[in-house]
Design a protein around this motif. Structure first.
Motif, short mmCIF file in Angstrom:
data_model
loop_
_atom_site.label_atom_id
_atom_site.label_comp_id
_atom_site.label_asym_id
_atom_site.label_seq_id
_atom_site.Cartn_x
_atom_site.Cartn_y
_atom_site.Cartn_z
N ASN A 112 0.83 -1.20 0.00
CA ASN A 112 0.00 0.00 0.00
C ASN A 112 0.88 1.26 0.00
OD1 ASN A 112 -2.52 1.15 -0.02
ND2 ASN A 112 -2.54 1.45 2.19
N THR A 113 2.13 1.09 -0.42
CA THR A 113 3.09 2.18 -0.38
C THR A 113 3.73 2.35 -1.75
OG1 THR A 113 3.58 1.76 1.94
CG2 THR A 113 5.23 3.00 0.72
N LEU A 114 3.81 3.57 -2.23
CA LEU A 114 4.55 3.87 -3.45
C LEU A 114 6.02 3.91 -3.09
CD1 LEU A 114 4.88 4.76 -6.40
CD2 LEU A 114 4.44 7.10 -5.65
N VAL A 115 6.77 2.98 -3.67
CA VAL A 115 8.21 2.91 -3.44
C VAL A 115 8.90 3.41 -4.70
CG1 VAL A 115 10.16 1.38 -2.93
CG2 VAL A 115 7.92 0.93 -1.90
N VAL A 116 9.81 4.37 -4.55
CA VAL A 116 10.52 4.97 -5.68
C VAL A 116 12.01 4.94 -5.41
CG1 VAL A 116 10.84 7.06 -7.07
CG2 VAL A 116 8.58 6.54 -6.12
N PHE A 117 12.76 4.43 -6.37
CA PHE A 117 14.22 4.50 -6.33
C PHE A 117 14.67 5.31 -7.53
CE2 PHE A 117 13.35 0.63 -3.95
CZ PHE A 117 14.13 0.83 -2.82
N THR A 118 15.41 6.37 -7.28
CA THR A 118 15.94 7.20 -8.35
C THR A 118 17.14 7.96 -7.82
OG1 THR A 118 15.35 8.78 -10.10
CG2 THR A 118 14.45 9.21 -7.90
N THR A 119 17.65 8.87 -8.58
CA THR A 119 18.77 9.71 -8.18
C THR A 119 18.64 11.04 -8.90
OG1 THR A 119 21.17 9.81 -7.99
CG2 THR A 119 20.30 8.82 -10.00
N ASP A 120 19.43 12.01 -8.52
CA ASP A 120 19.32 13.32 -9.16
C ASP A 120 20.20 13.45 -10.39
OD1 ASP A 120 21.60 13.28 -7.60
OD2 ASP A 120 21.49 15.40 -7.07
N HIS A 121 21.23 12.61 -10.52
CA HIS A 121 22.10 12.65 -11.69
C HIS A 121 22.95 11.40 -11.74
CE1 HIS A 121 25.64 13.49 -9.21
NE2 HIS A 121 24.85 14.33 -8.54
N GLY A 122 23.50 11.14 -12.92
CA GLY A 122 24.45 10.05 -13.08
C GLY A 122 25.86 10.58 -12.83
N GLU A 123 26.81 9.72 -13.01
CA GLU A 123 28.23 10.08 -12.82
C GLU A 123 29.03 9.57 -14.01
OE1 GLU A 123 29.77 11.74 -10.30
OE2 GLU A 123 27.96 11.97 -9.10
N TYR A 124 29.98 10.38 -14.45
CA TYR A 124 30.93 9.90 -15.45
C TYR A 124 31.97 9.08 -14.72
CZ TYR A 124 28.81 13.48 -18.36
OH TYR A 124 27.93 14.24 -19.05
N MET A 125 32.20 7.90 -15.19
CA MET A 125 33.19 7.01 -14.59
C MET A 125 34.27 6.70 -15.62
SD MET A 125 32.01 6.72 -11.56
CE MET A 125 32.91 5.39 -10.83
N GLY A 126 34.76 7.76 -16.26
CA GLY A 126 35.80 7.61 -17.26
C GLY A 126 35.30 7.74 -18.69
N GLU A 127 33.99 7.73 -18.91
CA GLU A 127 33.47 7.92 -20.26
C GLU A 127 33.93 9.28 -20.78
OE1 GLU A 127 30.05 5.92 -17.98
OE2 GLU A 127 31.50 7.47 -17.58
N HIS A 128 34.39 9.30 -22.00
CA HIS A 128 34.88 10.53 -22.65
C HIS A 128 36.03 11.15 -21.84
CE1 HIS A 128 31.45 10.40 -25.40
NE2 HIS A 128 30.72 10.11 -24.34
N GLY A 129 36.70 10.34 -21.03
CA GLY A 129 37.81 10.84 -20.21
C GLY A 129 37.35 11.73 -19.07
N LEU A 130 36.09 11.60 -18.66
CA LEU A 130 35.51 12.48 -17.64
C LEU A 130 35.16 11.72 -16.36
CD1 LEU A 130 33.01 14.35 -19.98
CD2 LEU A 130 35.18 15.25 -19.11
N TYR A 131 35.15 12.44 -15.28
CA TYR A 131 34.65 11.95 -14.00
C TYR A 131 33.71 13.00 -13.44
CZ TYR A 131 37.98 8.21 -14.31
OH TYR A 131 38.65 7.10 -14.73
N SER A 132 32.87 12.62 -12.51
CA SER A 132 31.91 13.51 -11.86
C SER A 132 30.70 13.72 -12.76
CB SER A 132 32.56 14.84 -11.47
OG SER A 132 31.68 15.58 -10.64
#
Length: 199
Positions: A59-79
């Motif tokens: 009887n509860t709406l459960v939501v899993f999300t986040t506010d942003h992703g993270e670069y983990m080396g893609e395109h030579g970027l982090y954060s």
């Protein structure tokens, strides 16, 4: 439902559809302590077990999300704070038996600005009218609805802005040009098509 960390103990906000009330409680057991984090899988297991123990899981709406992703080396970027999709494509997992069918997958472009109206729509609350965004709850229910598959991207520094559609991402960066990616044929975003006259 959102899990907030306040002082050393998380607080669970939950909506009781049966009682049509929003409540919060301190969650004093489980693997999160003193601002520490463990895996989302462990956290979700503890949280779902806790709601089941209280008799309110279904009887509860459960939501899993986040506010942003993270670069983990893609395109030579982090954060974050760049214009590649990795930082902007985020999960939105929801559970509300009787409203959202198990296994539902919505392959549409939904923006974080749509979350508030969507959650209110799933809980049958009428928005006050000052909210931004659109109500994607019909999509979560598996209903047909008109929907603009687009998401706007910007940074509060006003140095870049853009738009995602299912087919393309177009973004402008102050002082350093623009990006145009074919999201269908170039999902890794390696070929900037902005200067290509065919596009």
């Amino acid at each position: 439902m959102t899990v907030h960390s306040m002082s050393s103990e998380p607080v669970i906000w939950y909506f009781s559809a049966r009682r049509r009330t929003i409540k919060f409680m301190r969650w004093t057991h489980g693997p999160v302590r003193n601002g520490g984090h463990s895996s989302p899988r462990l956290q979700s297991g503890w949280l779902l077990s806790y709601l089941e123990e209280k008799g309110i899981l279904d009887n509860t709406l459960v939501v899993f999300t986040t506010d942003h992703g993270e670069y983990m080396g893609e395109h030579g970027l982090y954060s974050k704070n760049q214009l590649y999709e990795t930082a902007y494509r985020i999960p939105l997992l929801m559970r509300l038996p009787g409203t959202i069918s198990a296994g539902t997958v919505v392959d549409r472009v939904v923006d974080t600005v749509d979350f508030q109206k969507t959650l209110l729509g799933l809980l049958d609350f009428k928005p006050c009218g000052r909210e931004q965004g659109c109500d994607a709850s019909p999509l979560a229910r598996g209903e047909e609805t008109e929907w603009a598959d687009e998401s706007f991207v910007y940074h509060n520094s006003h140095n870049h802005a853009g738009i995602f559609t299912p087919e393309f991402e177009l973004a402008y960066t102050k002082g350093s040009g623009a990006l145009l990616f074919d999201r269908k044929n170039d999902p890794e975003q390696v070929n900037n098509l902005f200067e290509n006259p065919e596009y």
